[in-house]
Design an enzyme around this catalytic site. Structure first.
Site, PDB file in Angstrom:
ATOM      1  N   GLU A 150     -57.112  -3.483 -14.866  1.00 44.59           N
ATOM      2  CA  GLU A 150     -57.380  -4.880 -15.228  1.00 44.59           C
ATOM      3  C   GLU A 150     -58.059  -5.670 -14.114  1.00 44.59           C
ATOM      4  OE1 GLU A 150     -53.801  -3.682 -17.776  1.00 44.59           O
ATOM      5  OE2 GLU A 150     -54.542  -3.280 -15.755  1.00 44.59           O
TER       6      GLU A 150
ATOM      7  N   GLY B  46     -53.441  -1.690 -21.107  1.00 42.57           N
ATOM      8  CA  GLY B  46     -52.413  -1.849 -22.126  1.00 42.57           C
ATOM      9  C   GLY B  46     -51.962  -0.535 -22.719  1.00 42.57           C
TER      10      GLY B  46
ATOM     11  N   GLU C 237     -49.355   0.620 -20.334  1.00 47.98           N
ATOM     12  CA  GLU C 237     -48.194  -0.253 -20.529  1.00 47.98           C
ATOM     13  C   GLU C 237     -47.442   0.120 -21.802  1.00 47.98           C
ATOM     14  OE1 GLU C 237     -49.463  -4.410 -18.393  1.00 47.98           O
ATOM     15  OE2 GLU C 237     -50.535  -3.853 -20.222  1.00 47.98           O
TER      16      GLU C 237
ATOM     17  N   ALA D 244     -56.097  -3.004 -24.015  1.00 48.88           N
ATOM     18  CA  ALA D 244     -56.274  -4.070 -24.993  1.00 48.88           C
ATOM     19  C   ALA D 244     -57.759  -4.258 -25.273  1.00 48.88           C
ATOM     20  CB  ALA D 244     -55.669  -5.368 -24.465  1.00 48.88           C
TER      21      ALA D 244
END
Length: 258
Positions: free
Chosen positions: A132, A109, A112, A65
């Protein structure tokens, strides 16, 4: 349809979505998520598309992200906007099969997103991880859940708590990646897999995907009952009649999704 952060192409029942923010290693920002949501919604309604490929560049599938967007957000902001939650749900429950083709970086992300797909192919040397923890947060798009189910508690703990990456080769050995291919061939291999999938009956594909996903979320007895219900349901389709007739006549079936 004009998109700034993704590219779309279709060929023979397969749609390829390419993440296209090279300046940010294809990091997910709100614009990209909005465009992905729009395209996925459109393709879900297109009966001529039976399988999707999600890919990035040779340098990066997706580095996660966009931290620049997240840095100024408060807990209230995240709760109010449900930060990407609707998008993760959409990909995870998408009605058509999605093949993720990775190269370069698939982090945070990005991993993911790949794990929300159904089949994962990776180029040799792809760096895969959930880093993260290195910026003071944890995975928020399913990383703690999907990664644990894919590689087991202890490896997931190691990856998430240390923020360290693994290679595509190790990911394959752990069952996180279906296959590893030479650099530059990940998209070509994904197209072969997707074309094979697209040649099958659309209704059977949709129900098979639903049944497999249910296996991850329910007890064995519940999953077996659900599978049996879907199996019986397919005997009401014209695709079932065509598939069995073609088998007996020793020819390729012509599935129409009916």
């Amino acid at each position: 349809m004009d998109h700034q952060t993704i590219a779309l192409s279709t060929e023979g029942g397969v749609a390829t979505i390419t993440l296209n923010r090279p300046e940010a290693l294809n990091a997910l920002n709100q614009r990209m998520v909005s465009e992905l949501t729009e395209v996925l919604s459109m393709l879900a309604k297109n009966d001529s598309v039976r399988c999707l490929i999600l890919t990035g560049s040779e340098k990066a599938f997706c580095a996660g992200a966009d931290i620049r967007e997240m840095a100024g957000q408060s807990a209230v902001d995240m709760i109010r906007t449900e930060h990407l939650h609707t998008f993760w749900e959409m990909v995870g429950r998408y009605p058509k099969p999605i093949v993720a083709a990775l190269s370069g970086y698939a982090l945070g992300g990005g991993l993911e997103l790949a794990m929300s797909c159904d089949i994962i192919l990776a180029a040799e040397g792809t760096k895969i991880g959930q880093p993260e923890i290195n910026i003071g947060i944890i995975p928020g798009g399913g990383g703690t859940q999907r990664l644990t189910r894919a590689v087991g508690k202890y490896k997931a703990m190691e990856m998430i708590l240390t923020g360290s990456n693994i290679t595509a080769e190790e990911a394959r050995s752990l069952g996180l990646v279906n296959r590893v291919v030479p650099v530059g061939q990940h998209l070509e291999e994904a197209k072969k897999v997707a074309a094979t999938i697209a040649s099958k009956g659309p209704v059977a594909l949709k129900l098979a995907k639903q049944a497999i996903n249910r296996a991850q979320e329910s007890a064995l007895s519940e999953g077996l009952e659900y599978e049996r219900e879907l199996f019986y349901l397919l005997f009401a389709t014209k695709d079932k009649d065509e598939g069995m007739k073609a088998f007996l006549e020793k020819r390729r079936p012509e599935f129409k999704g009916e």
